[in-house]
Design a protein around this motif. Structure first.
Motif, mmCIF file in Angstrom:
data_model
loop_
_atom_site.group_PDB
_atom_site.id
_atom_site.type_symbol
_atom_site.label_atom_id
_atom_site.label_comp_id
_atom_site.label_asym_id
_atom_site.label_seq_id
_atom_site.Cartn_x
_atom_site.Cartn_y
_atom_site.Cartn_z
ATOM 1 N N PHE A 31 64.280 52.643 78.569
ATOM 2 C CA PHE A 31 62.917 52.946 78.153
ATOM 3 C C PHE A 31 62.729 53.095 76.650
ATOM 4 O O PHE A 31 61.614 53.276 76.181
ATOM 5 N N GLY A 170 59.609 57.227 71.752
ATOM 6 C CA GLY A 170 59.439 56.025 72.555
ATOM 7 C C GLY A 170 58.325 56.125 73.579
ATOM 8 O O GLY A 170 57.652 55.140 73.873
ATOM 9 N N ASN A 174 55.617 53.276 73.351
ATOM 10 C CA ASN A 174 55.520 52.393 74.511
ATOM 11 C C ASN A 174 54.085 52.276 75.006
ATOM 12 O O ASN A 174 53.558 51.178 75.226
ATOM 13 N N THR A 178 51.642 48.879 74.680
ATOM 14 C CA THR A 178 51.175 48.190 75.882
ATOM 15 C C THR A 178 49.650 48.239 76.007
ATOM 16 O O THR A 178 49.040 47.306 76.523
ATOM 17 N N ILE A 184 55.837 45.482 77.542
ATOM 18 C CA ILE A 184 56.573 46.737 77.597
ATOM 19 C C ILE A 184 58.000 46.543 77.102
ATOM 20 O O ILE A 184 58.617 47.458 76.555
ATOM 21 N N GLY A 187 57.727 46.957 73.517
ATOM 22 C CA GLY A 187 57.453 48.365 73.256
ATOM 23 C C GLY A 187 58.710 49.211 73.360
ATOM 24 O O GLY A 187 58.957 50.078 72.517
ATOM 25 N N VAL A 188 59.523 48.943 74.383
ATOM 26 C CA VAL A 188 60.773 49.676 74.566
ATOM 27 C C VAL A 188 61.704 49.445 73.380
ATOM 28 O O VAL A 188 62.307 50.390 72.832
ATOM 29 N N SER A 191 60.400 51.080 70.223
ATOM 30 C CA SER A 191 60.497 52.527 70.371
ATOM 31 C C SER A 191 61.887 53.033 70.031
ATOM 32 O O SER A 191 62.054 54.145 69.519
ATOM 33 N N GLU A 264 57.389 49.294 84.101
ATOM 34 C CA GLU A 264 56.284 50.248 83.937
ATOM 35 C C GLU A 264 56.307 51.304 85.032
ATOM 36 O O GLU A 264 56.138 52.498 84.764
#
Length: 283
Positions: A31, A170, A174, A178, A184, A187-188, A191, A264
């Motif tokens: 994540f 994060g 995240n 998104t 994502i 984003g991960v 992060s 997600e």
């Protein structure tokens, strides 16, 4: 020996922290969150059993979590960066606002009541979980991340809330990425880079914030929390860090193997569970 513990209890706690280190490292990779949302609840239970006063227990959990996130986030970031998934432009824009937010959160940590940390943790975790688990996954705030002051405000909020929650940033990065149309997976990865920016000054800030604790709770530091520096427990960090570092790359591989929606949902369930622990304690 810590007050109220026997050898078997100390051994059980040590094994628990080592196992939690592995879990937090895996989550850091999956994540991009540094694993802090798992570490904080577990540390809370360990410090409760050790008899740490309620007034300092939560900030001690947060500070120790931030210290552990430092090496974990660095390793997670390097693994994601090797895959070319990190948006370095976002990192470039956010680094100063994030750092400013971290410093603000560190000052607040020195004076804030213990209950504030729990409230922040619960509100943010539940809000993010609702967004990730919602059927309306196509909802967006925009087609791309904003430019100018709003983007920097976002960075400041990421740093501030991350420091109060003891996570690497994060979670917020995240969700924001998104909501603005980024995947994502990106984003991960991004992060993970932000977690490095949050964890290092954040841990130093909690060391600063916790110095006055020694004057008020000398017996706690001497007997129940040996080798604590401010609001950072070095024993807790030493037990969790090794397995966390070893397992982080496995989490990165798992994240890139998942579909967008699966990742997600997994993230949403995880946040719901983590937030529930502190929601119960607030009742």
């Amino acid at each position: 020996m810590a007050v109220g513990f026997n050898v078997s209890e100390l051994l059980e706690l040590a094994i628990l922290l080592v196992a939690v280190g592995a879990l937090s490292g895996f989550l850091a990779g999956v994540f991009g969150i540094g694993g802090g949302a798992i570490l904080v609840p577990v540390f809370y239970e360990c410090f409760r059993l050790a008899g740490v006063p309620l007034e300092v227990r939560m900030p001690l959990c947060v500070g120790t979590s931030l210290a552990i996130i430092i090496p974990t986030s660095i390793r997670s970031y390097r693994a994601h960066h090797a895959r070319g998934a990190v948006d370095m432009e976002v990192v470039r824009i956010w680094w100063l606002p994030v750092l400013t937010g971290v410093l603000t959160g560190s000052v607040i940590a020195r004076y804030a009541p213990e209950r504030l940390f729990k409230i922040v943790f619960v509100m943010v975790a539940f809000s993010a979980a609702a967004r990730l688990l919602s059927a309306k996954v196509d909802f967006k705030l925009g087609d791309d991340l904003p430019k100018g002051p709003l983007m920097r405000i976002y960075g400041y909020v990421v740093g501030l809330l991350s420091t109060l929650m003891g996570i690497g940033g994060g979670l917020f990065a995240n969700i924001l990425m998104t909501l603005y149309g980024r995947s994502i997976h990106q984003g991960v990865a991004t992060s993970a880079a932000l977690a490095v920016l949050v964890s290092i000054p954040g841990a130093l800030g909690y060391i600063y914030a916790g110095w006055p604790v020694a004057a008020h709770y000398p017996d706690v530091l001497a007997l129940q929390l040996p080798f604590a520096i401010g609001y950072v427990s070095l024993i807790g960090a030493a037990l969790v860090m090794p397995t966390s570092l070893l397992v982080a790359p496995l989490g990165v591989s798992a994240a890139h193997a998942m579909s967008k929606r699966t990742l997600e949902r997994a993230f949403g369930v995880y946040l719901l569970i983590a937030g529930s622990r502190f929601a119960i304690s607030l009742m």
